[in-house]
Motif scaffolding. Sequence first.
Motif, PDB file in Angstrom:
ATOM      1  N   LEU A  77      10.553   0.850 -16.625  1.00 16.02           N
ATOM      2  CA  LEU A  77      11.614   0.095 -15.972  1.00 16.02           C
ATOM      3  C   LEU A  77      12.634   1.057 -15.378  1.00 16.02           C
ATOM      4  CD1 LEU A  77      13.077  -2.583 -15.368  1.00 16.02           C
ATOM      5  CD2 LEU A  77      14.186  -2.373 -17.589  1.00 16.02           C
ATOM      6  N   GLY A  78      12.875   0.922 -14.084  1.00 17.77           N
ATOM      7  CA  GLY A  78      13.890   1.745 -13.444  1.00 17.77           C
ATOM      8  C   GLY A  78      13.543   3.215 -13.381  1.00 17.77           C
ATOM      9  N   GLY A  79      12.272   3.551 -13.541  1.00 18.97           N
ATOM     10  CA  GLY A  79      11.855   4.954 -13.465  1.00 18.97           C
ATOM     11  C   GLY A  79      11.981   5.476 -12.051  1.00 18.97           C
ATOM     12  N   PRO A  80      11.698   6.745 -11.833  1.00 18.24           N
ATOM     13  CA  PRO A  80      11.809   7.280 -10.475  1.00 18.24           C
ATOM     14  C   PRO A  80      10.855   6.576  -9.513  1.00 18.24           C
ATOM     15  CG  PRO A  80      10.654   8.835 -11.887  1.00 18.24           C
ATOM     16  CD  PRO A  80      11.195   7.751 -12.776  1.00 18.24           C
ATOM     17  N   ILE A  81      11.249   6.567  -8.267  1.00 13.68           N
ATOM     18  CA  ILE A  81      10.431   5.896  -7.250  1.00 13.68           C
ATOM     19  C   ILE A  81       9.026   6.494  -7.191  1.00 13.68           C
ATOM     20  CG2 ILE A  81      10.160   5.770  -4.739  1.00 13.68           C
ATOM     21  CD1 ILE A  81      12.982   4.783  -4.538  1.00 13.68           C
ATOM     22  N   SER A  82       8.906   7.773  -7.496  1.00 12.74           N
ATOM     23  CA  SER A  82       7.575   8.393  -7.455  1.00 12.74           C
ATOM     24  C   SER A  82       6.608   7.678  -8.393  1.00 12.74           C
ATOM     25  CB  SER A  82       7.658   9.877  -7.820  1.00 12.74           C
ATOM     26  OG  SER A  82       8.177  10.056  -9.131  1.00 12.74           O
ATOM     27  N   GLY A  83       7.084   7.226  -9.561  1.00 12.76           N
ATOM     28  CA  GLY A  83       6.204   6.511 -10.496  1.00 12.76           C
ATOM     29  C   GLY A  83       5.676   5.231  -9.896  1.00 12.76           C
ATOM     30  N   SER A  84       6.545   4.482  -9.211  1.00 17.38           N
ATOM     31  CA  SER A  84       6.121   3.247  -8.550  1.00 17.38           C
ATOM     32  C   SER A  84       5.117   3.547  -7.438  1.00 17.38           C
ATOM     33  CB  SER A  84       7.326   2.508  -7.967  1.00 17.38           C
ATOM     34  OG  SER A  84       8.105   1.922  -8.980  1.00 17.38           O
ATOM     35  N   LEU A  85       5.377   4.583  -6.656  1.00 14.82           N
ATOM     36  CA  LEU A  85       4.470   4.933  -5.553  1.00 14.82           C
ATOM     37  C   LEU A  85       3.108   5.359  -6.077  1.00 14.82           C
ATOM     38  CD1 LEU A  85       6.924   6.852  -3.201  1.00 14.82           C
ATOM     39  CD2 LEU A  85       5.829   4.653  -2.741  1.00 14.82           C
ATOM     40  N   HIS A  86       3.089   6.167  -7.119  1.00 18.49           N
ATOM     41  CA  HIS A  86       1.810   6.613  -7.679  1.00 18.49           C
ATOM     42  C   HIS A  86       1.026   5.429  -8.238  1.00 18.49           C
ATOM     43  CE1 HIS A  86       3.739  10.845  -8.391  1.00 18.49           C
ATOM     44  NE2 HIS A  86       3.555  10.564  -7.114  1.00 18.49           N
ATOM     45  N   ALA A  87       1.715   4.498  -8.917  1.00 16.72           N
ATOM     46  CA  ALA A  87       1.037   3.314  -9.459  1.00 16.72           C
ATOM     47  C   ALA A  87       0.466   2.458  -8.340  1.00 16.72           C
ATOM     48  CB  ALA A  87       2.021   2.496 -10.298  1.00 16.72           C
ATOM     49  N   ALA A  88       1.214   2.326  -7.245  1.00 15.47           N
ATOM     50  CA  ALA A  88       0.729   1.534  -6.114  1.00 15.47           C
ATOM     51  C   ALA A  88      -0.471   2.193  -5.449  1.00 15.47           C
ATOM     52  CB  ALA A  88       1.856   1.338  -5.102  1.00 15.47           C
ATOM     53  N   LEU A  89      -0.432   3.509  -5.296  1.00 18.05           N
ATOM     54  CA  LEU A  89      -1.578   4.214  -4.710  1.00 18.05           C
ATOM     55  C   LEU A  89      -2.812   4.051  -5.580  1.00 18.05           C
ATOM     56  CD1 LEU A  89       0.048   7.564  -3.475  1.00 18.05           C
ATOM     57  CD2 LEU A  89      -0.781   5.683  -2.046  1.00 18.05           C
ATOM     58  N   ASP A  90      -2.624   4.077  -6.898  1.00 17.58           N
ATOM     59  CA  ASP A  90      -3.749   3.896  -7.826  1.00 17.58           C
ATOM     60  C   ASP A  90      -4.349   2.497  -7.719  1.00 17.58           C
ATOM     61  OD1 ASP A  90      -3.422   6.462  -8.755  1.00 17.58           O
ATOM     62  OD2 ASP A  90      -2.313   5.885 -10.554  1.00 17.58           O
TER      63      ASP A  90
END
Length: 197
Positions: A77-90
């Motif tokens: 929750l509220g982690g860096p945007i990079s975490g969201s981007l990596h999860a979306a790419l996966d």
Amino acid sequence: MAESRITILLLAAGASTRMGKPKMLLPLEGESLVRRAAMAALASTATSVVVVLPPAAPAWHEALSGLPLTCVDAPSLGGPISGSLHAALDALIEPVDGVLVVLADMVGVTSAMIAAVIAAGGPAPCRMVGSRYADVVAPPLLIPRRLFGELRAMTGDGVGRALFAAHADEAATVEWPLAALHDIDTPADYQAARPVD
């Protein structure tokens, strides 16, 4: 030349700390912010939409029920945007020529704006395209497939901006009014975005 296949990565996993409650579930023009952003994404020329939501957040999933998109949980929750981007790419299932990063709290972004950024990317293989609001480059941001590895190697917030800066000499920009940059972080932002009753 083939038309580019673009998946929208709609980021909606922020912690809403400055709002004091989950901002993505707040209503605007009859829809929750997250559903409103998802519907704008779906109404564009993108081939598919992936929405990144907070982990273990059933209300967010419920807000998106019935829409033809893929939901994925952010690592935290509220982690860096990079975490969201990596999860979306996966979560990408189909081969794509690029991804278009959109922030769900940028309520001024429309489906027409999204379509214009995709169009500026050109046919496959598409090029990188940023949205320029006066002197600020921000999402919607089109990232071509050839830069996915570089994006995966980046961590923290502001990774899209950093990637654009690294490739600015080969990227395009689409100009938008500064007012379209408005995002919702605080109760005052939300009140300013709501139509006058």
